[in-house]
Scaffold this active site. Structure first.
Site, short mmCIF file in Angstrom:
data_model
loop_
_atom_site.label_atom_id
_atom_site.label_comp_id
_atom_site.label_asym_id
_atom_site.label_seq_id
_atom_site.Cartn_x
_atom_site.Cartn_y
_atom_site.Cartn_z
N THR A 101 0.83 -1.21 0.00
CA THR A 101 0.00 0.00 0.00
C THR A 101 0.86 1.25 0.00
O THR A 101 0.37 2.35 -0.23
CB THR A 101 -0.94 0.05 1.23
N GLY A 102 2.14 1.09 0.28
CA GLY A 102 3.06 2.24 0.31
C GLY A 102 3.35 2.74 -1.10
O GLY A 102 3.13 2.04 -2.07
N ASP A 120 9.44 -7.80 1.93
CA ASP A 120 8.39 -8.12 2.90
C ASP A 120 9.09 -8.43 4.23
O ASP A 120 10.15 -9.06 4.24
CB ASP A 120 7.61 -9.36 2.42
N ALA A 137 4.84 -1.32 9.44
CA ALA A 137 4.26 -2.17 8.38
C ALA A 137 3.12 -3.00 8.96
O ALA A 137 3.26 -3.64 9.99
CB ALA A 137 5.33 -3.08 7.81
N GLN A 164 -1.10 -4.75 7.67
CA GLN A 164 -2.36 -4.71 6.96
C GLN A 164 -3.26 -3.86 7.86
O GLN A 164 -3.43 -4.18 9.03
CB GLN A 164 -2.87 -6.15 6.83
N TYR A 221 -8.45 -7.41 12.74
CA TYR A 221 -7.36 -6.42 12.72
C TYR A 221 -6.95 -6.03 14.14
O TYR A 221 -5.77 -6.02 14.48
CB TYR A 221 -7.79 -5.18 11.92
N LYS A 265 -3.25 -6.84 15.74
CA LYS A 265 -2.37 -5.77 16.22
C LYS A 265 -2.06 -5.98 17.70
O LYS A 265 -0.94 -5.78 18.16
CB LYS A 265 -3.02 -4.40 16.01
N GLY A 297 -17.48 -5.37 12.89
CA GLY A 297 -16.17 -5.20 13.52
C GLY A 297 -15.86 -3.73 13.80
O GLY A 297 -14.84 -3.42 14.40
N1 LIG Z 1 -3.85 5.06 10.05
C1 LIG Z 1 -4.34 4.94 11.27
O1 LIG Z 1 -5.33 5.60 11.63
C2 LIG Z 1 -3.71 4.01 12.27
C3 LIG Z 1 -4.27 3.91 13.54
C4 LIG Z 1 -3.70 3.04 14.47
C5 LIG Z 1 -2.56 2.32 14.12
N2 LIG Z 1 -2.05 2.43 12.87
C6 LIG Z 1 -0.88 1.62 12.54
O2 LIG Z 1 0.11 2.45 11.95
C7 LIG Z 1 0.85 1.70 10.99
C8 LIG Z 1 0.94 2.45 9.67
O3 LIG Z 1 -0.38 2.64 9.15
P1 LIG Z 1 -0.66 3.55 7.87
O4 LIG Z 1 -1.97 4.19 8.08
O5 LIG Z 1 0.53 4.38 7.57
O6 LIG Z 1 -0.86 2.43 6.76
P2 LIG Z 1 -0.21 2.30 5.31
O7 LIG Z 1 -0.96 1.17 4.66
O8 LIG Z 1 -0.15 3.61 4.62
O9 LIG Z 1 1.26 1.85 5.65
C9 LIG Z 1 1.65 0.53 5.85
C10 LIG Z 1 2.95 0.34 5.10
O10 LIG Z 1 3.43 -0.97 5.37
C11 LIG Z 1 3.78 -1.62 4.15
N3 LIG Z 1 3.60 -3.05 4.41
C12 LIG Z 1 2.46 -3.69 4.73
N4 LIG Z 1 2.70 -4.99 4.98
C13 LIG Z 1 4.04 -5.16 4.81
C14 LIG Z 1 4.92 -6.28 4.92
N5 LIG Z 1 4.46 -7.49 5.26
N6 LIG Z 1 6.24 -6.12 4.68
C15 LIG Z 1 6.71 -4.89 4.32
N7 LIG Z 1 5.95 -3.81 4.21
C16 LIG Z 1 4.62 -3.94 4.45
C17 LIG Z 1 2.86 -1.02 3.11
O11 LIG Z 1 3.34 -1.12 1.78
C18 LIG Z 1 2.78 0.43 3.58
O12 LIG Z 1 3.82 1.20 3.05
C19 LIG Z 1 0.18 0.33 10.92
O13 LIG Z 1 0.91 -0.56 11.72
C20 LIG Z 1 -1.19 0.56 11.50
O14 LIG Z 1 -1.72 -0.60 12.09
C21 LIG Z 1 -2.59 3.24 11.93
#
Ligand SMILES: NC(=O)c1ccc[n+]([C@@H]2O[C@H](COP(=O)([O-])OP(=O)(O)OC[C@H]3O[C@@H](n4cnc5c(N)ncnc54)[C@H](O)[C@@H]3O)[C@@H](O)[C@H]2O)c1
Length: 307
Positions: free
Chosen positions: A35-36, A51, A73, A75, A141, A145, A266
């Site tokens: 997703t990055g 990964d 990183a 889902q 999810y 986490k 959920g």
């Molecule tokens: N966005 C929110 O509101 C929020 C709230 C609470 C916690 N978080 C946590 O913050 C973190 C970042 O979230 P975000 O909103 O930036 O999401 P995002 O999807 O923008 O970022 C996740 C990144 O991780 C990479 N990624 C995913 N699985 C991977 C793997 N197996 N190996 C390598 N890279 C992988 C993706 O390509 C992406 O760049 C996550 O851990 C999420 O659970 C986010």
């Protein structure tokens, strides 16, 4: 400091990397770009398109010799975790465990984990939820986490500092608008393209929205701490999805009514996270008001999504 940032091409990860580079840190981003976005990668950071489940991670760590890991990183979609809990668990638990194991085998001094506050406590027994509120995730999810957070307690040896930031609903520039989470980004992309905005449920569900720069501030402060801790990083106040829609309508001049769809299973009804511990323990407090943060985010989406 030499820091590995997993998910450093994502919304939150890339914003953290930008701050670290600004502060003169040496950063290696590990991201599989699921997703990055490559264009969000800071040009002064090293990058491995990998990964975190990879068996090559060990060699990468041996070469870079990080002192700290910031683990972003994951889902991140509640909806996708409902439809494919196995993918969610593999990504958020098993791949995360691979990372922890390699951290244990290397010279890493600290792991900072971006946990969830919004999806961790379930339907709250009291509000705002503090860190000792009973944990009861109601989505795969939230469970995945939480499971990695718990594994950190169970398997990381004492000398490795464990720092957990349980985040509220983070919003701001670069948030993915194509997924099933990130209500502000999704609304704004629709508004600027003049598409219909869909609201799941009646829109009265309350979330704790926190602007990205406040989260990055918290990470910067947390990195400097010399102890292990778990804190919520949140605004400490709630806003409903309908309120967000209304503010964004004013800011973007969007005139159409939203289309209400059935609630996502959920998804909790109401969550507000106490930030008292972060304030006292880390001396951190959010600086950006909801209106201001939404305005900054609207400006960014306007430049990226206007027809
Ligand atoms: N966005 C929110 O509101 C929020 C709230 C609470 C916690 N978080 C946590 O913050 C973190 C970042 O979230 P975000 O909103 O930036 O999401 P995002 O999807 O923008 O970022 C996740 C990144 O991780 C990479 N990624 C995913 N699985 C991977 C793997 N197996 N190996 C390598 N890279 C992988 C993706 O390509 C992406 O760049 C996550 O851990 C999420 O659970 C986010």
């Amino acid at each position: 400091m030499k820091i590995v940032v997993t998910g450093g091409a994502g919304f939150i990860g890339s914003s953290i990397v930008d701050r670290l580079i600004l502060n003169g840190e040496e950063v290696l981003v590990l991201d599989n770009l699921s997703t990055g976005r490559i264009e969000y990668l800071n040009q002064y950071a090293e990058f491995e398109n990998v990964d975190i489940d990879s068996s090559n991670l060990k060699n990468i760590f041996l070469k870079f010799q990080p002192e700290a890991i910031i683990h972003c990183a994951a889902q991140i979609s509640v909806k996708d975790s409902e439809s494919d809990p196995i993918f969610d668990a593999k990504n958020n638990i098993i791949s995360g465990l691979n990372l922890l194991k390699i951290a244990i085998d290397s010279n890493v001094r600290q792991i900072l984990y971006l946990g969830t506050g919004g999806a961790l406590y379930g339907e709250p027994k009291y509000l705002p939820c503090d860190e000792i509120h009973p944990i009861n995730p109601i989505s795969p999810y939230g469970l995945s986490k939480w499971t990695l957070e718990r594994y950190m307690d169970l398997i990381l040896p004492e000398p490795i500092l464990k720092k957990v930031l349980r985040l509220g609903n983070v919003y701001g520039p670069r948030q993915d608008h194509t997924g099933a989470s990130g209500v502000v980004a999704i609304f704004l992309s629709k508004m600027f393209l003049n598409n219909v905005v869909e609201i799941y449920g009646d829109g009265e569900q309350v979330r704790d929205f926190i602007f990205i720069s406040d989260v990055v501030d918290a990470v910067e402060i947390a990195l400097k701490s010399t102890s292990s801790f778990t804190v919520n990083i949140s605004s400490g106040v709630g806003a409903s999805v309908n309120e967000i829609f209304k503010i964004l309508c004013t800011q973007t001049l969007y005139k159409d009514s939203p289309q209400f769809k059935s609630k996502i299973s959920g998804d909790i009804n109401r969550i507000i996270l106490s930030n008292d511990k972060a304030k006292s323990y880390l001396d951190w407090a959010p600086k950006i008001s909801l209106e201001e943060g939404l305005n900054k985010t609207s400006e960014w989406f306007k430049n990226n999504f206007s027809k």
